[in-house]
Design a protein around this motif. Sequence first.
Motif, PDB file in Angstrom:
ATOM      1  N   GLN A  36       0.812  -1.221   0.000  1.00 11.49           N
ATOM      2  CA  GLN A  36       0.000   0.000   0.000  1.00 11.49           C
ATOM      3  C   GLN A  36       0.846   1.272   0.000  1.00 11.49           C
ATOM      4  OE1 GLN A  36      -2.822  -0.157   3.308  1.00 11.49           O
ATOM      5  NE2 GLN A  36      -2.678  -2.380   3.297  1.00 11.49           N
TER       6      GLN A  36
ATOM      7  N   GLU B 250       1.041   4.162  -2.975  1.00 12.79           N
ATOM      8  CA  GLU B 250      -0.198   4.929  -3.133  1.00 12.79           C
ATOM      9  C   GLU B 250      -0.424   5.852  -1.945  1.00 12.79           C
ATOM     10  OE1 GLU B 250      -5.037   4.186  -3.426  1.00 12.79           O
ATOM     11  OE2 GLU B 250      -3.648   2.504  -3.583  1.00 12.79           O
ATOM     12  N   LEU B 251      -0.188   5.342  -0.729  1.00 12.24           N
ATOM     13  CA  LEU B 251      -0.450   6.141   0.466  1.00 12.24           C
ATOM     14  C   LEU B 251       0.479   7.344   0.555  1.00 12.24           C
ATOM     15  CD1 LEU B 251      -1.038   3.348   3.145  1.00 12.24           C
ATOM     16  CD2 LEU B 251      -2.748   4.677   1.893  1.00 12.24           C
TER      17      LEU B 251
ATOM     18  N   ARG C  26       1.911   9.062  -1.816  1.00 14.81           N
ATOM     19  CA  ARG C  26       1.554  10.086  -2.802  1.00 14.81           C
ATOM     20  C   ARG C  26       0.190  10.693  -2.490  1.00 14.81           C
ATOM     21  NH1 ARG C  26       5.043   6.570  -4.320  1.00 14.81           N
ATOM     22  NH2 ARG C  26       6.704   7.135  -5.799  1.00 14.81           N
ATOM     23  N   LYS C  27      -0.711   9.881  -1.977  1.00 17.60           N
ATOM     24  CA  LYS C  27      -2.040  10.381  -1.611  1.00 17.60           C
ATOM     25  C   LYS C  27      -1.941  11.417  -0.500  1.00 17.60           C
ATOM     26  CE  LYS C  27      -6.417   8.652   0.334  1.00 17.60           C
ATOM     27  NZ  LYS C  27      -7.127   7.423   0.785  1.00 17.60           N
ATOM     28  N   TRP C  28      -1.054  11.171   0.458  1.00 15.87           N
ATOM     29  CA  TRP C  28      -0.925  12.051   1.622  1.00 15.87           C
ATOM     30  C   TRP C  28       0.221  13.047   1.478  1.00 15.87           C
ATOM     31  CZ3 TRP C  28      -1.180   7.047   4.965  1.00 15.87           C
ATOM     32  CH2 TRP C  28      -2.510   6.602   5.036  1.00 15.87           C
ATOM     33  N   ARG C  29       0.761  13.173   0.253  1.00 11.94           N
ATOM     34  CA  ARG C  29       1.810  14.150  -0.058  1.00 11.94           C
ATOM     35  C   ARG C  29       3.029  13.990   0.849  1.00 11.94           C
ATOM     36  NH1 ARG C  29      -0.054  17.948  -3.597  1.00 11.94           N
ATOM     37  NH2 ARG C  29      -2.323  18.013  -3.905  1.00 11.94           N
TER      38      ARG C  29
ATOM     39  N   SER D 123      -2.527   9.124   7.697  1.00 16.48           N
ATOM     40  CA  SER D 123      -2.399  10.519   7.284  1.00 16.48           C
ATOM     41  C   SER D 123      -2.301  11.440   8.492  1.00 16.48           C
ATOM     42  CB  SER D 123      -3.613  10.917   6.439  1.00 16.48           C
ATOM     43  OG  SER D 123      -3.662  12.320   6.263  1.00 16.48           O
TER      44      SER D 123
END
Length: 373
Positions: A53, A56-57, A59-62, A83
Amino acid sequence: MAEENRGWVKSITLTPPSLQDNTADADRLIGTLKTRLDTDTLDLEIDLQILRQLPELLRKWRYKVRCTLFKDRNRWFLTGIHSFRDDKPPTGLAVDLGTTTVSLRLVNLSSGQILAESSFSNPQIAIGPDILTRIHYAGQEKGLAQLQALIIDGINRQIESLCQSNALKVEDILLISVAGNTAMTHLFMGLNPCWMIREPYIPVVNRPELMKAGELGLRVNPHARGFIFPNTGSYFGGDLIAGILFSGIHRAEETAILVDVGTNAEVVLGNAHWLIACAGAAGPALEGGVTRMGMMAGPGVIDRVKIDPATLRFDLHTIDNLPPKGICGSGLIDLAAQLFLSGMLDVRGQLLPQRCGRRLTDKDGIRHLVVVP
């Protein structure tokens, strides 16, 4: 932030990758965490499911994440990644694995705040109220599996109830600690404790490895780690070790005494330079394991005894002031003390006929003292 004062939770900001810095995602995370943890030599392990995971995580949470960690010996384990904006606190569960009563606490791992707590009667009591009975039962076919299932199922039900009362999910629990006597932790892990009660009294393990909670059957976050307090041989368990650590007796300059009285009792005496301990069966010996009229505390059970040394009149108190139907541990301790102080019992533990009078009877060649006709 309060969490920065604790090793369990670290909030970090990673430098995003670029053509000039093409470090792998996991290596980038581990490197930053090691800097925050101020360690270069200790390993940091990430479960495969979290690795899957991770890209993805991040990049999703910058690249701003909150990590929940646990250190065991020379390794750190990443048990959760969330996050910055996640409102739910990273949660831990502390379990006091008592022979008679099991207590649980949900703890906010960032602040140390206790979120909720509960206790319940150990369901293994249905097999036997004392440890010896359970150990013998564990030696029977499927006995060990049944005893483990009883305690694991009981804890899982309590976990679900505690989480619901705090608007949490069981998956929010990322760390678990368990402290109990040596036999209880063996039954909890599904280890056969039979050799603990046979010479030379050897447990299966003294210091269990850190393990995934799922391996124990606990329904929490699949990445959660379970720490089981180590024991020192067959009769000094993790509950005693936890008591020593919590009380700080092992760091004190002055000599102090720690007394843990439960179904099993331990006493530790010492200070920062030395510790000596002894243990014995308190509850089972007094509540049915040895004394035929002994029983657990409950309505109608004698819990206090006084004897007038002049008249030898017995003054009994029962729980809820109901007619007496048995006597619990505190009542028996009172009774023994009062018999000695009134001269009905000598220093060897022998009942004295001249003082006991008509209360002393003979049944099948064995002396009996009538407390309640």
